[in-house]
Design a protein around this motif. Sequence first.
Motif, short mmCIF file in Angstrom:
data_model
loop_
_atom_site.label_atom_id
_atom_site.label_comp_id
_atom_site.label_asym_id
_atom_site.label_seq_id
_atom_site.Cartn_x
_atom_site.Cartn_y
_atom_site.Cartn_z
N SER A 236 12.01 36.79 80.87
CA SER A 236 12.05 35.51 81.56
C SER A 236 13.14 35.53 82.64
O SER A 236 13.03 36.31 83.59
N ALA A 237 14.20 34.74 82.52
CA ALA A 237 15.29 34.82 83.50
C ALA A 237 15.87 36.23 83.56
O ALA A 237 16.32 36.68 84.61
N GLY A 238 15.84 36.91 82.41
CA GLY A 238 16.33 38.29 82.35
C GLY A 238 15.40 39.29 82.99
O GLY A 238 15.74 40.47 83.10
N ALA A 239 14.23 38.83 83.41
CA ALA A 239 13.31 39.64 84.22
C ALA A 239 13.36 39.19 85.67
O ALA A 239 13.36 40.00 86.60
N ASN A 240 13.40 37.87 85.88
CA ASN A 240 13.50 37.32 87.24
C ASN A 240 14.66 37.93 88.02
O ASN A 240 14.54 38.25 89.21
N CYS A 241 15.80 38.04 87.35
CA CYS A 241 17.06 38.32 88.05
C CYS A 241 17.04 39.61 88.85
O CYS A 241 17.69 39.71 89.90
N TRP A 242 16.31 40.63 88.40
CA TRP A 242 16.33 41.93 89.07
C TRP A 242 15.56 41.92 90.38
O TRP A 242 15.74 42.80 91.21
N HIS A 243 14.71 40.92 90.57
CA HIS A 243 13.81 40.88 91.72
C HIS A 243 14.43 40.14 92.90
O HIS A 243 15.39 39.38 92.75
N GLU A 244 13.82 40.33 94.03
CA GLU A 244 14.23 39.63 95.25
C GLU A 244 14.04 38.13 95.11
O GLU A 244 14.86 37.33 95.58
N ALA A 245 12.93 37.72 94.49
CA ALA A 245 12.58 36.30 94.39
C ALA A 245 11.77 36.07 93.13
O ALA A 245 11.25 37.02 92.52
N SER A 246 11.63 34.79 92.74
CA SER A 246 10.92 34.49 91.50
C SER A 246 10.56 33.02 91.45
O SER A 246 10.96 32.23 92.31
N THR A 247 9.80 32.65 90.41
CA THR A 247 9.57 31.24 90.10
C THR A 247 10.49 30.85 88.96
O THR A 247 10.70 31.62 88.03
N THR A 248 11.02 29.63 89.02
CA THR A 248 12.02 29.22 88.03
C THR A 248 12.03 27.72 87.83
O THR A 248 11.67 26.96 88.74
N ASP A 249 12.47 27.29 86.65
CA ASP A 249 12.75 25.88 86.41
C ASP A 249 14.26 25.64 86.34
O ASP A 249 14.74 24.70 85.70
N SER A 250 15.01 26.48 87.04
CA SER A 250 16.47 26.40 87.03
C SER A 250 17.01 25.09 87.60
O SER A 250 18.12 24.68 87.28
N PHE A 251 16.23 24.45 88.48
CA PHE A 251 16.76 23.31 89.23
C PHE A 251 16.19 21.98 88.77
O PHE A 251 16.38 20.96 89.43
N GLY A 252 15.48 21.98 87.65
CA GLY A 252 14.89 20.76 87.12
C GLY A 252 13.58 21.05 86.44
O GLY A 252 13.16 22.21 86.33
N PRO A 253 12.87 20.02 85.98
CA PRO A 253 11.63 20.24 85.23
C PRO A 253 10.50 20.82 86.07
O PRO A 253 9.58 21.44 85.53
N LYS A 254 10.56 20.64 87.38
CA LYS A 254 9.53 21.17 88.26
C LYS A 254 9.85 22.62 88.62
O LYS A 254 10.98 22.94 89.00
N LEU A 255 8.85 23.48 88.51
CA LEU A 255 9.04 24.88 88.91
C LEU A 255 9.22 24.99 90.41
O LEU A 255 8.54 24.31 91.18
N GLU A 256 10.13 25.86 90.82
CA GLU A 256 10.42 26.05 92.23
C GLU A 256 10.65 27.53 92.53
O GLU A 256 10.91 28.32 91.61
#
Length: 234
Positions: free
Chosen positions: A125-145
């Motif tokens: 999850s976040a531990g997979a996102n982090c290695w990439h240039e970009a990703s989808t995330t709910d880091s900034f609230g309930p809506k994915l961005e």
Amino acid sequence: MEPTIVAIGGGSLSESRAEQQIEEYILRLTGADDPRICFIGTASGDTPANIVRFYSVFSSDRCRPSHLTLIDRKVTDLREFLFSQDAIYVGGGNTGALLAIWRQHGLDAVLREAWERGIVLCGSSAGANCWHEASTTDSFGPKLEPLLDGLGFIQGSFCPHFDVEAQRRPLYRGLVAEGALPDGTACDNCVAVRYEGTRVAEFIASKPEARAWRMERTPDGYRETEIVPRYLDG
């Protein structure tokens, strides 16, 4: 050893030994008889329960587990500590917070050096996102961005939880189609992509029905290509 990353779409660290094929795969990748593996739980705020769960999965009968906390940091020399590992496993949670805290501590640079030294980097999850240039995330609230300031060890984008969160597929399609995210890879839970250097080496899965997907922008929108991973029959 060539720089190696294993990015898992989610559903890892199962408490059932019968469902820990990807974890076993990671340990074998190190090539060590008694591999040393460190857990970094920054994305979940170094939650004690997640650390305990890591130790229950990567138990001392199969490897030499350790962990690194940054919220209440105990390790003075990050390089010395992490360069002694054979693998580094990053837990899930908030990708944006993880990246901010890592950069504050200089851990982003240390992890790049670890990767270049051949220490296996992995995570879910976040531990997979982090290695990439970009990703989808709910880091900034309930809506994915979209998140556009990943570590960038791997170019392109990544989308975890592709099969279990209803927002993920339409969001990722749309972001790639409009050019808000670069082309990339989506993984269902229980699927991982292994990179050798920056090249995709293989896709693996701990469930036979799980899939990965290649998402590419086209003149008409997007192209979504299904990938059947190699099933790790436990």
